[in-house]
Design a protein around this motif. Sequence first.
Motif, short mmCIF file in Angstrom:
data_model
loop_
_atom_site.label_atom_id
_atom_site.label_comp_id
_atom_site.label_asym_id
_atom_site.label_seq_id
_atom_site.Cartn_x
_atom_site.Cartn_y
_atom_site.Cartn_z
N GLU A 189 0.85 -1.19 0.00
CA GLU A 189 0.00 0.00 0.00
C GLU A 189 0.89 1.24 0.00
OE1 GLU A 189 -3.54 2.09 2.64
OE2 GLU A 189 -2.96 0.01 3.02
N ALA A 190 0.87 1.97 -1.10
CA ALA A 190 1.66 3.20 -1.21
C ALA A 190 0.98 4.32 -0.43
CB ALA A 190 1.81 3.59 -2.67
N PRO A 191 1.73 5.33 0.00
CA PRO A 191 1.09 6.46 0.69
C PRO A 191 0.19 7.24 -0.25
CG PRO A 191 3.41 6.92 0.21
CD PRO A 191 3.17 5.48 -0.12
N ALA A 192 -0.70 8.02 0.32
CA ALA A 192 -1.68 8.78 -0.47
C ALA A 192 -0.99 9.67 -1.49
CB ALA A 192 -2.55 9.62 0.46
N GLY A 193 -1.45 9.59 -2.73
CA GLY A 193 -0.90 10.42 -3.79
C GLY A 193 0.26 9.79 -4.53
N PHE A 194 0.73 8.64 -4.07
CA PHE A 194 1.90 7.99 -4.67
C PHE A 194 1.54 6.59 -5.17
CE2 PHE A 194 3.61 11.10 -1.76
CZ PHE A 194 4.72 11.61 -2.41
N PRO A 289 6.23 18.44 0.12
CA PRO A 289 5.40 18.33 1.32
C PRO A 289 4.67 17.00 1.42
CG PRO A 289 5.10 20.47 0.27
CD PRO A 289 5.88 19.62 -0.68
N ASP A 290 4.18 16.48 0.28
CA ASP A 290 3.49 15.18 0.31
C ASP A 290 4.46 14.06 0.66
OD1 ASP A 290 1.21 16.49 -0.41
OD2 ASP A 290 1.04 15.61 -2.41
N LEU A 291 5.69 14.14 0.15
CA LEU A 291 6.68 13.11 0.46
C LEU A 291 7.05 13.16 1.94
CD1 LEU A 291 8.56 10.87 -0.51
CD2 LEU A 291 10.25 12.62 -1.08
N LEU A 292 7.25 14.35 2.47
CA LEU A 292 7.58 14.48 3.89
C LEU A 292 6.43 13.96 4.76
CD1 LEU A 292 9.30 18.00 3.92
CD2 LEU A 292 10.41 15.76 4.01
N ALA A 293 5.20 14.26 4.36
CA ALA A 293 4.05 13.77 5.12
C ALA A 293 3.99 12.25 5.11
CB ALA A 293 2.76 14.36 4.55
N SER A 294 4.35 11.64 3.98
CA SER A 294 4.32 10.18 3.88
C SER A 294 5.37 9.53 4.78
CB SER A 294 4.53 9.75 2.43
OG SER A 294 5.88 9.91 2.03
N LEU A 295 6.37 10.33 5.19
CA LEU A 295 7.42 9.83 6.07
C LEU A 295 7.22 10.30 7.51
CD1 LEU A 295 10.42 10.49 3.65
CD2 LEU A 295 9.34 8.29 4.16
N GLY A 296 5.99 10.61 7.85
CA GLY A 296 5.66 10.98 9.22
C GLY A 296 5.82 12.43 9.55
N GLY A 297 6.17 13.25 8.56
CA GLY A 297 6.37 14.67 8.80
C GLY A 297 7.82 15.01 9.07
#
Length: 322
Positions: A189-194, A289-297
């Motif tokens: 399951e990929a993070p949202a948007g990826f 920002p989306d990538l950083l969010a997918s890594l917990g912020g």
Amino acid sequence: MPLFKNIVVYRIGPEWTPPAFDRLDAELQRLAFVPCQPTQEHSAGWVPPRGKEHGALVEIVGGQWILKLMVERKAVPGGAVRAELEERCRKIEQERGRKPGRKEKNEIKEEIVHSFLPRAFSKRGSHSLWIDLENRALVVSAGSLKAAEPVLKPLVDLMAELGHVMPLAPLNTATSPATAMGEWLTTREAPAGFTIDRDLELKKPGEEKSVVRYARHSLELDEIGQHIQEGKLPTQLAMTWNDKVSFVLTEHLGIRKIDIRDVDDAPKGEDGFDADVAIATGELSALLPDLLASLGGELAHGEAPTLAPAPAPAPAEVAVAA
């Protein structure tokens, strides 16, 4: 050639203020690139980002500052140096009845390299730098933190000379990329948007680092989860963001092999530079920002991310391709 193929991103400290544009450009002109002299091994300096001779050395497009550092290196073949060194040492031993000591051998080696340099081939490479003032980010076109350091140094040194000391820290996230990539692959399951693409590298830390690589291959395999359970950590994973930007994420938060889709269809001006900058900075500013969010912020500098456990060593390398 794309403006940014590989990038490393740094956060600029809140106390930094940019110098006046005209002053910065004047100082960059003073430090403009000059090709290597006949006996010079290395040269680095600034060149016009737009590619026009005698152009500005810092460009501002849509509020984004773009610079370009040119680096030239001359490579002297190591085998030729070793052969000449052995011959000279042999002659010294024959003529003087003694072998040269370490210090003397180093001095002879330096002389040989110096004498070979005028005939050595030179290789040039350029690195774009992007200063995002609004987001306080510095983006370097390099494949790793190690490769980015010598590109950053001339800019950081210049900022210090101008009285605008530029504190920098690599991006740091709550979850390490290796841990997050392992979770995405295990759960499929990929993070949202990826979306997860078809290239992957896993490594097992230890004295004998085992490596498994998948190239252009489906990653929805039970064996990948098994590799992760055995302690192999994902170190590179191909992904796509919002069907717009494909890239490879590395374990150290490097972003490689960037491909911005439909970029060739965008309208461009006379030299295409402004459009290229606008597209690249616009898409990457939205992706990060989306990538950083997918890594917990993002964490503040000095905070520790969540890391994957370090497994025991294992041998062998396996390559898998379609």
